[in-house]
Scaffold this motif. Structure first.
Motif, PDB file in Angstrom:
ATOM      1  N   GLY A   1       2.700  14.089   6.470  1.00 46.60           N
ATOM      2  CA  GLY A   1       2.413  15.149   7.435  1.00 46.60           C
ATOM      3  C   GLY A   1       3.238  14.941   8.697  1.00 46.60           C
ATOM      4  N   GLY A   2       2.592  15.026   9.835  1.00 47.75           N
ATOM      5  CA  GLY A   2       3.309  14.843  11.097  1.00 47.75           C
ATOM      6  C   GLY A   2       3.376  13.393  11.531  1.00 47.75           C
ATOM      7  N   ARG A   3       2.841  12.499  10.690  1.00 45.25           N
ATOM      8  CA  ARG A   3       2.802  11.083  11.079  1.00 45.25           C
ATOM      9  C   ARG A   3       4.148  10.427  10.830  1.00 45.25           C
ATOM     10  N   MET A   4       4.270   9.194  11.303  1.00 42.01           N
ATOM     11  CA  MET A   4       5.539   8.485  11.126  1.00 42.01           C
ATOM     12  C   MET A   4       5.813   8.214   9.648  1.00 42.01           C
ATOM     13  N   GLU A   5       7.091   7.993   9.361  1.00 45.43           N
ATOM     14  CA  GLU A   5       7.477   7.636   7.997  1.00 45.43           C
ATOM     15  C   GLU A   5       7.002   6.228   7.679  1.00 45.43           C
ATOM     16  N   LEU A   6       6.560   6.039   6.459  1.00 42.61           N
ATOM     17  CA  LEU A   6       6.153   4.717   5.990  1.00 42.61           C
ATOM     18  C   LEU A   6       7.042   4.317   4.823  1.00 42.61           C
ATOM     19  N   LEU A   7       7.305   3.020   4.711  1.00 42.53           N
ATOM     20  CA  LEU A   7       7.998   2.497   3.537  1.00 42.53           C
ATOM     21  C   LEU A   7       6.930   2.100   2.520  1.00 42.53           C
TER      22      LEU A   7
ATOM     23  N   PRO B   1       0.801  -1.227   0.000  1.00 40.94           N
ATOM     24  CA  PRO B   1       0.000   0.000   0.000  1.00 40.94           C
ATOM     25  C   PRO B   1       0.833   1.276   0.000  1.00 40.94           C
ATOM     26  N   ALA B   2       0.229   2.323  -0.566  1.00 42.76           N
ATOM     27  CA  ALA B   2       0.752   3.686  -0.482  1.00 42.76           C
ATOM     28  C   ALA B   2      -0.400   4.540   0.038  1.00 42.76           C
ATOM     29  N   LEU B   3      -0.153   5.246   1.128  1.00 48.03           N
ATOM     30  CA  LEU B   3      -1.215   6.011   1.778  1.00 48.03           C
ATOM     31  C   LEU B   3      -1.547   7.260   0.970  1.00 48.03           C
ATOM     32  N   LEU B   4      -2.841   7.447   0.688  1.00 49.32           N
ATOM     33  CA  LEU B   4      -3.318   8.625  -0.023  1.00 49.32           C
ATOM     34  C   LEU B   4      -3.701   9.718   0.983  1.00 49.32           C
ATOM     35  N   PRO B   5      -3.800  10.973   0.535  1.00 46.96           N
ATOM     36  CA  PRO B   5      -4.116  12.065   1.472  1.00 46.96           C
ATOM     37  C   PRO B   5      -5.408  11.852   2.265  1.00 46.96           C
TER      38      PRO B   5
END
Length: 206
Positions: free
Chosen positions: A108-114, A83-87
């Motif tokens: 945004g201010g959330r953790m980094e995702l791979l 998955p890739a997180l959308l806005p």
């Protein structure tokens, strides 16, 4: 009606905090060892062993590690969607092609995702999966899953439902996260199985 929903939401929040507190005490070695054991068990699951396409995810922080499982599936020639997180917190999908095919993305201010670095295949790509591996914090004895509360996977499950796609839904958890009961909503569907480092538990209700 609203009051009952509020109390259910509050119960979910309390449960999530409790499970996250336990996870946050795990060491990097604990997470790595659990990931290796989890990969071995998941690969033995017939649905996973026979799958041509698996929708999975890249674990973050103290989630049970998935990278070993992703690499094993990819080495077998399985098409692995990540998955890739959308806005709007929905999920797009891309293909995994080994560890070099991942890129760090800060939301945004959330953790980094791979996330997958290659071409985006669109939110509907998940409907082609034979197996969908779901993150979560707990699953109960009926196969009901407690998610992290972001709503992304609720959308995925609703999309599968609308497309009449019926992949095997499998949650990856730690041993202590199979519990008697989690709060659920009328639209929630049970998963087919939960895989932990020491066992596989299947649910007949799915």
């Amino acid at each position: 009606m609203g009051h009952r929903d509020d109390s259910r939401d509050s119960g979910k929040r309390t449960l999530r905090r409790a499970f996250l507190d336990v996870r946050n005490r795990l060491t990097a070695d604990d997470v790595r060892a659990a990931g290796a054991a989890l990969a071995a068990r998941a690969l033995e699951l017939p649905e996973v062993a026979h799958a041509r396409t698996v929708a999975a995810y890249v674990s973050v922080g103290t989630e049970p590690g998935t990278v070993e499982l992703l690499d094993a599936l990819y080495a077998r020639g399985v098409r692995v969607l990540l998955p890739a997180l959308l806005p709007d917190h929905d999920l797009d999908w891309g293909e995994y092609a080994g560890e070099g095919s991942l890129v760090r993305v800060r939301h945004g201010g959330r953790m980094e995702l791979l996330e997958p670095a290659g071409e985006r295949l669109g939110p509907e790509a998940v409907t082609s999966a034979d197996v969908v591996l779901l993150p979560g914090l707990a699953v109960d004895t009926r196969g009901m899953r407690l998610g992290r509360g972001g709503g992304s996977y609720d959308r995925v499950l609703a999309r599968l439902e609308r497309a009449d796609a019926r992949p095997a839904l499998v949650v990856l958890l730690y041993d202590t996260e199979i519990v008697e009961r989690v709060p659920d909503e009328p639209h929630d569907r049970p998963v087919r199985a939960v895989v932990t480092p020491s066992r596989v538990r299947r649910f007949p209700g799915e």
